[in-house]
Design a protein around this motif. Structure first.
Motif, mmCIF file in Angstrom:
data_model
loop_
_atom_site.group_PDB
_atom_site.id
_atom_site.type_symbol
_atom_site.label_atom_id
_atom_site.label_comp_id
_atom_site.label_asym_id
_atom_site.label_seq_id
_atom_site.Cartn_x
_atom_site.Cartn_y
_atom_site.Cartn_z
ATOM 1 N N SER A 1 67.245 -2.196 61.289
ATOM 2 C CA SER A 1 65.800 -2.230 61.514
ATOM 3 C C SER A 1 64.998 -2.624 60.269
ATOM 4 C CB SER A 1 65.312 -0.874 62.030
ATOM 5 O OG SER A 1 65.647 0.162 61.115
ATOM 6 N N THR A 2 65.219 -1.966 59.125
ATOM 7 C CA THR A 2 64.383 -2.227 57.946
ATOM 8 C C THR A 2 65.204 -2.278 56.662
ATOM 9 O OG1 THR A 2 63.952 0.145 57.637
ATOM 10 C CG2 THR A 2 62.351 -1.112 58.955
ATOM 11 N N ARG B 1 63.967 -2.228 52.542
ATOM 12 C CA ARG B 1 62.853 -2.161 51.587
ATOM 13 C C ARG B 1 63.441 -2.148 50.183
ATOM 14 N NH1 ARG B 1 61.588 1.683 55.668
ATOM 15 N NH2 ARG B 1 59.759 1.066 56.920
ATOM 16 N N ALA C 1 67.830 -10.783 57.890
ATOM 17 C CA ALA C 1 66.547 -11.238 58.438
ATOM 18 C C ALA C 1 66.745 -12.024 59.727
ATOM 19 C CB ALA C 1 65.820 -12.088 57.392
ATOM 20 N N GLY D 1 66.862 -10.097 62.833
ATOM 21 C CA GLY D 1 65.619 -9.436 63.212
ATOM 22 C C GLY D 1 65.274 -8.236 62.370
ATOM 23 N N SER E 1 63.539 -6.237 59.515
ATOM 24 C CA SER E 1 62.325 -6.392 58.711
ATOM 25 C C SER E 1 62.661 -6.151 57.243
ATOM 26 C CB SER E 1 61.261 -5.400 59.179
ATOM 27 O OG SER E 1 60.163 -5.377 58.283
ATOM 28 N N GLU F 1 61.207 -6.195 53.302
ATOM 29 C CA GLU F 1 60.060 -6.210 52.405
ATOM 30 C C GLU F 1 60.544 -5.980 50.979
ATOM 31 O OE1 GLU F 1 56.401 -4.532 55.070
ATOM 32 O OE2 GLU F 1 57.794 -3.037 54.242
ATOM 33 N N GLY G 1 61.399 -15.080 57.301
ATOM 34 C CA GLY G 1 60.472 -13.973 57.503
ATOM 35 C C GLY G 1 60.519 -12.861 56.475
ATOM 36 N N ILE G 2 61.267 -12.993 55.402
ATOM 37 C CA ILE G 2 61.277 -11.971 54.355
ATOM 38 C C ILE G 2 59.908 -11.955 53.661
ATOM 39 C CG2 ILE G 2 62.287 -11.276 52.142
ATOM 40 C CD1 ILE G 2 64.934 -12.430 53.092
ATOM 41 N N ARG G 3 59.328 -10.756 53.501
ATOM 42 C CA ARG G 3 58.011 -10.625 52.894
ATOM 43 C C ARG G 3 58.134 -10.121 51.459
ATOM 44 N NH1 ARG G 3 57.619 -8.791 57.966
ATOM 45 N NH2 ARG G 3 57.718 -6.590 57.402
#
Length: 482
Positions: free
Chosen positions: A331-332, A334, A354, A357, A359, A361, A388-390
């Protein structure tokens, strides 16, 4: 005869220099081919050696060779190395998400330290929280203190540590303090000399000023470890420097450190014991962790183990640990780091997550303490942001915090940056943790940092003046050496 020789040299100087260049660069290039595992790094070294007569070869022999791996394996006694190494899992993983069970299996294959249950890990934000806790632990010590820090400045803050360690020594506590041979030079007043004058035992890990060890000038012990009596440990990213007291510092540095209690302390102390032995050939009999009466008010729920890394027998342990965890992400992800210049393998693992799907950051400083790194990061951002990596730029003066969080369970804390120096050249220590509560607390810390950060937009980088793009991409070429 001397005159004829001089005339010959003058007449044939171009051929002589060419011959010297070939005679030096050819064996250097062969050494690169035989002993460098990373293809891109190898090509970069060979290019430097061939295109920079003599200078490139000199640079490689000073900075590019890792002799530590073979030396460490020879120096550390096998019985000692095996004493706390494990090949099985000593904790119950049934309450963990099923996708992380296989991660533990792979983790034990990557690094033979067991996952140990029953630990507490508490975050300490900046020097305002970390330093008083560490100094109080030193004051409370009864038997033995071990301390290792990359930077130990002998400033007003460092003097508090010097005084506390000296007081502990005077009341009969055994004290060992290890300094990095390069990091000790960051301060004009040397903390190790101040401690020696007060009778405290110190050592330098790979002293840079020694003629016998100049070949190690590019290798650093970047670990930050404090263990007291086998009862409490402190580790993370904070050096001993008054700039980490951010409320009063002229040049503040944000950072995060951790208090650790529980059986994993033995793994933390073992890393120091091995480093001390390497530096001094002296064994330390540090107290082992002894469980105390169970405290029901604060459950010790963290499953943790040490991941040590360095250009020795533990080479690539942290990179493989990160790749293993990223493969399990659902899912995430960080990430917070002062320097984010991952190699192609780690970047591929991030992009793979990524694409599934996940997320992702990443928070980096808007401006670090090394402009060259900032330029290299700017050059890499368009590649990093693919799929889509922020990426966020923290607006604080300089944030040195290092954490990696995956899903709601996995946390990775310690001294490692996401760059070639940390992952290939430095001696590092991290703690791999499984615990939802710790992850939630660090996620809150990450979210708070994100509120003071600005999302990087691709057009911001693409809209830079041409001269800055050239500068940034030129800096990126040197990332294998940074």
């Amino acid at each position: 005869m001397p005159e004829e020789l001089l005339n010959y040299i003058v007449f044939h100087w171009v051929s002589i220099i060419g011959l010297l260049h070939v005679s030096v660069s050819f064996p250097t290039a062969i050494h690169v081919l035989l002993y460098k595992e990373n293809e891109r790094t190898s090509l970069a070294w060979i290019g430097l050696v061939v295109l920079s007569p003599m200078l490139g070869s000199l640079f490689y022999w000073l900075f590019g060779i890792n002799r530590i791996k073979r030396s460490a394996q020879k120096l550390l006694p096998l019985p000692h190395k095996a004493e706390q190494s494990y090949t099985d899992n000593n904790c119950d993983q049934q309450h963990l998400p099923e996708n992380w069970h296989s991660a533990m299996v792979a983790g034990l294959a990557i690094h033979p330290f067991s996952y140990l249950a029953g630990n507490r890990v508490t975050s300490l934000v900046n020097g305002e929280e970390a330093y008083p806790a560490m100094i109080n632990a030193i004051h409370d010590a009864k038997r033995h203190i071990i301390l290792s820090s990359y930077i130990f400045d002998c400033d007003s803050l460092g003097q508090q540590f010097v005084d506390a360690l000296a007081q502990a020594h005077r009341r009969g506590v055994t004290v060992h303090v290890l300094f990095d041979g390069v990091g000790v030079g960051y301060s004009w007043r040397k903390s190790d000399k101040a401690l020696k004058k007060l009778g405290v035992k110190t050592a330098r890990f790979l002293p840079a000023i020694s003629f016998s060890s100049i070949r190690f000038i590019n290798l650093r012990n970047h670990r930050k470890i404090l263990c007291v009596d086998g009862e409490v440990a402190y580790m993370g990213g904070i050096n001993i420097n008054k700039n980490n007291l951010v409320k009063s510092a002229v040049h503040p540095i944000d950072d995060i450190h951790f208090t650790v209690t529980g059986p994993v302390i033995d793994q933390i102390s073992q890393v120091f014991v091995e480093d001390w032995f390497y530096a001094t050939h002296e064994n330390i009999d540090f107290p082992r962790y002894v469980p105390k009466t169970k405290d029901t008010t604060a459950p010790a729920a963290v499953i943790a183990r040490v991941i040590q890394d360095g250009p020795d027998q533990n080479y690539d342990k942290i990179r493989w640990t990160l790749i293993n965890a990223l493969a399990c992400a659902q899912s995430t992800v960080r990430i917070m780091t002062p320097y984010f210049i991952p190699d192609h393998t780690l970047m591929t693992a991030l992009h793979g997550a990524a694409l599934r799907g996940v997320s992702i950051e990443i928070i980096v400083p808007k401006r670090s303490n090394i402009p060259f790194f900032d330029w290299a990061i700017d050059a890499n951002i368009p590649r990093i942001m693919a799929h889509g990596i922020r990426v966020y730029r923290n607006k604080r003066p300089f944030d040195h915090s290092k954490i990696a969080l995956i899903d709601d369970i996995w946390s990775f804390i310690g001294s490692t940056n996401w760059d070639a120096r940390s992952l290939e050249l430095n001696f590092e220590i991290n703690l791999e943790c499984y615990d939802a509560t710790l992850n939630a607390q660090l996620t809150e810390f990450f979210t708070l940092k994100k509120k003071n950060a600005v999302l990087v937009i691709k057009s911001d980088i693409e809209g830079l003046p041409t001269y800055k793009k050239i500068r940034n991409n030129f800096s990126r070429l040197f990332t294998p050496y940074l």
